[in-house]
Write an enzyme that holds these catalytic residues in place. Structure first.
Site, PDB file in Angstrom:
ATOM      1  N   HIS A  34      38.679  25.401 -55.192  1.00 29.87           N
ATOM      2  CA  HIS A  34      37.946  26.639 -54.896  1.00 29.87           C
ATOM      3  C   HIS A  34      37.866  27.446 -56.183  1.00 29.87           C
ATOM      4  O   HIS A  34      38.599  27.159 -57.141  1.00 29.87           O
ATOM      5  CB  HIS A  34      38.693  27.452 -53.828  1.00 29.87           C
ATOM      6  CG  HIS A  34      40.036  27.878 -54.312  1.00 29.87           C
ATOM      7  ND1 HIS A  34      41.158  27.076 -54.163  1.00 29.87           N
ATOM      8  CD2 HIS A  34      40.446  28.956 -55.011  1.00 29.87           C
ATOM      9  CE1 HIS A  34      42.183  27.676 -54.742  1.00 29.87           C
ATOM     10  NE2 HIS A  34      41.792  28.825 -55.266  1.00 29.87           N
ATOM     11  N   HIS A  78      37.125  29.957 -62.838  1.00 31.12           N
ATOM     12  CA  HIS A  78      37.578  28.575 -63.029  1.00 31.12           C
ATOM     13  C   HIS A  78      37.971  27.958 -61.698  1.00 31.12           C
ATOM     14  O   HIS A  78      38.245  28.667 -60.734  1.00 31.12           O
ATOM     15  CB  HIS A  78      38.797  28.555 -63.965  1.00 31.12           C
ATOM     16  CG  HIS A  78      40.007  29.194 -63.356  1.00 31.12           C
ATOM     17  ND1 HIS A  78      40.225  30.555 -63.369  1.00 31.12           N
ATOM     18  CD2 HIS A  78      41.056  28.666 -62.674  1.00 31.12           C
ATOM     19  CE1 HIS A  78      41.346  30.831 -62.750  1.00 31.12           C
ATOM     20  NE2 HIS A  78      41.880  29.696 -62.303  1.00 31.12           N
TER      21      HIS A  78
HETATM   22  P1  2AM Z   1      44.766  29.478 -60.032  1.00 26.30           P
HETATM   23  O1  2AM Z   1      43.902  28.450 -59.411  1.00 26.30           O
HETATM   24  O2  2AM Z   1      44.319  29.866 -61.397  1.00 26.30           O
HETATM   25  O3  2AM Z   1      46.228  29.137 -59.957  1.00 26.30           O
HETATM   26  C1  2AM Z   1      45.269  30.909 -54.524  1.00 26.30           C
HETATM   27  O4  2AM Z   1      46.590  30.831 -54.875  1.00 26.30           O
HETATM   28  C2  2AM Z   1      44.405  31.273 -55.698  1.00 26.30           C
HETATM   29  O5  2AM Z   1      44.806  32.527 -56.235  1.00 26.30           O
HETATM   30  C3  2AM Z   1      44.465  30.274 -56.818  1.00 26.30           C
HETATM   31  O6  2AM Z   1      43.141  29.954 -57.194  1.00 26.30           O
HETATM   32  C4  2AM Z   1      45.200  30.955 -57.936  1.00 26.30           C
HETATM   33  O7  2AM Z   1      44.605  30.805 -59.177  1.00 26.30           O
HETATM   34  C5  2AM Z   1      45.093  32.410 -57.583  1.00 26.30           C
HETATM   35  N1  2AM Z   1      46.372  33.074 -57.863  1.00 26.30           N
HETATM   36  C6  2AM Z   1      47.574  32.751 -57.379  1.00 26.30           C
HETATM   37  N2  2AM Z   1      48.508  33.626 -57.801  1.00 26.30           N
HETATM   38  C7  2AM Z   1      47.879  34.524 -58.586  1.00 26.30           C
HETATM   39  C8  2AM Z   1      48.273  35.678 -59.300  1.00 26.30           C
HETATM   40  N3  2AM Z   1      49.539  36.098 -59.313  1.00 26.30           N
HETATM   41  N4  2AM Z   1      47.342  36.346 -59.995  1.00 26.30           N
HETATM   42  C9  2AM Z   1      46.061  35.919 -60.016  1.00 26.30           C
HETATM   43  N5  2AM Z   1      45.610  34.855 -59.343  1.00 26.30           N
HETATM   44  C10 2AM Z   1      46.502  34.156 -58.636  1.00 26.30           C
END
Ligand code: 2AM
Length: 178
Positions: free
Chosen positions: A37, A121
């Protein structure tokens, strides 16, 4: 409490293209294709009554559908080590506008401002003990990657449950762009 984030679901053919990148990179934990996603705004643990306010605020946004193309690879680093491998999104104004409107709507609900710069991304792998050289090698090998453009016709409020093996993401509410 619910762990929430706002994002885009990807069409199956795009997920298939992304899954074709999963290959030999020792120390990579590949994200299962159903979990791909694009995050527009991470929210985190949220009480149910705030989740309802967030839902109302998101439902009030009025934006048009737009085309998006995933292209290029990159990595996020922590402490000088690569931790995450991702496919980028071609920068486009409607995507930035959507992200900006969501950010404003959430701040109006009372959430603190997101401090990180928006780097659109799709995470394709989490990296454990992967050297900078091998991550850079993998990125170099695939950096001409480009998926077919697709039309973004909705954005989604997802809940996420963190599992031992993998996280489970559930589309709680879909907001149509029209
Ligand atoms: P990532 O793919 O770059 O890890 C669900 O967990 C989504 O939220 C993921 O796409 C993740 O990004 C993002 N995510 C999880 N923890 C986060 C945080 N503390 N700050 C920003 N994005 C976060």
């Amino acid at each position: 409490m619910m762990r929430l984030f706002v994002g885009l679901e990807l069409p199956w053919d795009v997920k298939e293209r992304l899954s074709g990148l999963a290959g030999s990179l020792q120390g990579a934990r590949w994200v299962p294709p159903e979990n791909y996603h694009l995050t527009l705004r991470f929210i985190g643990e949220t009480p149910h009554h705030v989740a309802e306010e967030i839902d109302h605020a998101l439902a009030a946004l009025r934006l048009r559908p737009f085309d998006l193309r995933l292209t290029g690879l990159g990595a996020f680093h922590k402490g000088g080590r690569p931790t995450q491998l991702w496919v980028g999104a071609a920068r486009c104004e409607p995507l930035d506008r959507l992200q900006g409107k969501i950010e404003t709507a959430l701040q109006r609900v009372g959430l603190p401002a997101e401090k990180r710069r928006f780097t659109p991304h799709v995470t394709i792998a989490r990296l454990d003990n992967v050297s900078e050289a091998s991550a850079a090698g993998f990125i170099g090998q695939h950096n001409l990657f480009a998926a077919e453009p697709f039309t973004v016709g909705e954005f989604v409020l997802f809940s996420s449950r963190l599992g031992k093996e993998r996280s489970v993401y559930t589309a709680e509410v879909e907001y149509e762009l029209a």
